[in-house]
Design a protein around this motif. Structure first.
Motif, PDB file in Angstrom:
ATOM      1  N   LEU A 222       0.821  -1.201   0.000  1.00 56.84           N
ATOM      2  CA  LEU A 222       0.000   0.000   0.000  1.00 56.84           C
ATOM      3  C   LEU A 222       0.860   1.257   0.000  1.00 56.84           C
ATOM      4  O   LEU A 222       0.493   2.270  -0.589  1.00 56.84           O
ATOM      5  CB  LEU A 222      -0.927  -0.004   1.213  1.00 56.84           C
ATOM      6  N   SER A 223       1.977   1.194   0.695  1.00 51.16           N
ATOM      7  CA  SER A 223       2.921   2.310   0.707  1.00 51.16           C
ATOM      8  C   SER A 223       4.250   1.827   1.260  1.00 51.16           C
ATOM      9  O   SER A 223       4.313   0.841   2.001  1.00 51.16           O
ATOM     10  CB  SER A 223       2.396   3.485   1.541  1.00 51.16           C
ATOM     11  N   ALA A 224       5.298   2.505   0.884  1.00 48.80           N
ATOM     12  CA  ALA A 224       6.635   2.211   1.393  1.00 48.80           C
ATOM     13  C   ALA A 224       7.418   3.517   1.386  1.00 48.80           C
ATOM     14  O   ALA A 224       7.552   4.162   0.346  1.00 48.80           O
ATOM     15  CB  ALA A 224       7.336   1.163   0.535  1.00 48.80           C
ATOM     16  N   ALA A 225       7.907   3.915   2.551  1.00 49.72           N
ATOM     17  CA  ALA A 225       8.618   5.190   2.660  1.00 49.72           C
ATOM     18  C   ALA A 225       9.753   5.054   3.663  1.00 49.72           C
ATOM     19  O   ALA A 225       9.662   4.289   4.623  1.00 49.72           O
ATOM     20  CB  ALA A 225       7.656   6.301   3.079  1.00 49.72           C
ATOM     21  N   PRO A 226      10.831   5.801   3.471  1.00 49.33           N
ATOM     22  CA  PRO A 226      11.980   5.713   4.383  1.00 49.33           C
ATOM     23  C   PRO A 226      11.753   6.505   5.658  1.00 49.33           C
ATOM     24  O   PRO A 226      10.967   7.467   5.687  1.00 49.33           O
ATOM     25  CB  PRO A 226      13.110   6.327   3.556  1.00 49.33           C
TER      26      PRO A 226
END
Length: 293
Positions: A222-226
């Motif tokens: 659904l989402s991937a962020a650092p």
């Protein structure tokens, strides 16, 4: 490698000035009737105007938040920590602000891993990848770098925050408006403490890890962020909260929880959905799940 956020001091100075100004008098603090009407609609999952609408002052917004918390504590229990909202450039752009906003977490808002939450219990219920830092040493209040923060914490806790925007979708939210609704604090699913290495190693790890949200039914990402999406490093949110509290004559204490803010976008909560948040790149790739009905 030392991980720092060069823009953080300016953000701290700006919000500190606002909070110091708010510590004297409130020109248009919402009255009790307004607060009671807001809380009644919130409890019934009905859309309701923010106590301080867009274009209002931060002083009035903080006053409204304080009144809301005083009443909510009777049902939700005592303060257990704080949250920094709008900690990414995209979130700040969406709400027309240039710095984070300040909210408060109550005991009843924190749920155990795997908890099931009814989406219809709040108006505009959402979910997001987040992370909680647990404080271990009051020296955190004088920390100025992520490395210094690391020396004062028990560790981090996996956290899927479940905010609720409460207001009607057509209503504009800016910094003061979202502050007046306690930055949408509603619920959150939180895991056990995970130690993080000290010094440069831990600071870089928290900057570079990826917070990945997955739909359990489909396996879809659904989402991937650092981690660095949050003020350059999630621990900078702890510094920001500590400085904001200091301006109010308060401080972080051992056991306090700090929600660092969205690590990626907000998602609408849908009945029948189950999601897992995984911290790829932190020790053992910890994860936590939540379900919605």
């Amino acid at each position: 490698m030392t991980v720092r956020c060069s823009s953080l001091p300016r953000a701290i100075l700006a919000v500190t000035a606002l909070v110091l100004a708010s510590g004297t008098a409130y020109a248009e603090c919402p009255d009790d009737a307004t607060i009671d009407a807001f809380l009644a609609a919130r409890a019934e999952a009905r859309p309701v105007p923010a106590p301080v609408t867009a274009g209002g002052t931060m002083e009035d917004a903080l006053c409204a938040q304080g009144k809301i918390l005083t009443k909510l504590e009777k049902a939700e229990g005592p303060v257990v920590g704080y949250k920094a909202g709008l900690t990414s450039p995209k979130a700040q752009e969406a709400f027309g602000v240039t710095e984070p906003v300040f909210g408060t977490l109550l005991e009843g808002m924190i749920l155990p891993p795997g908890a099931t939450v009814k989406a219809g219990d709040a108006n505009r219920a959402l979910f997001e990848a987040d992370l909680v830092v647990e404080i271990a040493d009051p020296a955190v209040n004088d920390a100025t770098t992520p490395e210094e923060v690391l020396a004062t914490i028990a560790g981090i806790r996996p956290f899927i925050e479940l905010p609720a925007l409460v207001v009607a979708s057509k209503e504009k939210l800016d910094g003061p408006a979202i502050t007046s609704i306690n930055v949408g604090a509603w619920k959150g699913v939180m895991g056990e403490v995970i130690p993080v290495p000290q010094g440069d190693v831990g600071a870089e790890m928290l900057s570079e890890f990826t917070a990945k949200l997955t739909d359990d039914a489909t396996g879809e990402t659904l989402s991937a962020a650092p981690g660095k999406a949050v003020l350059g490093n999630p621990l900078n949110a702890v510094i920001w909260i500590a400085q904001t509290l200091k301006a109010q004559g308060k401080s972080l204490q051992p056991g306090d929880l700090v929600s660092v803010g969205s690590i990626g976008p907000l998602h609408p909560m849908k009945p029948g959905m189950s999601v897992t948040l995984t911290y790829e790149g932190l020790p053992d790739n910890p994860s936590i799940s939540a379900a919605f009905e």
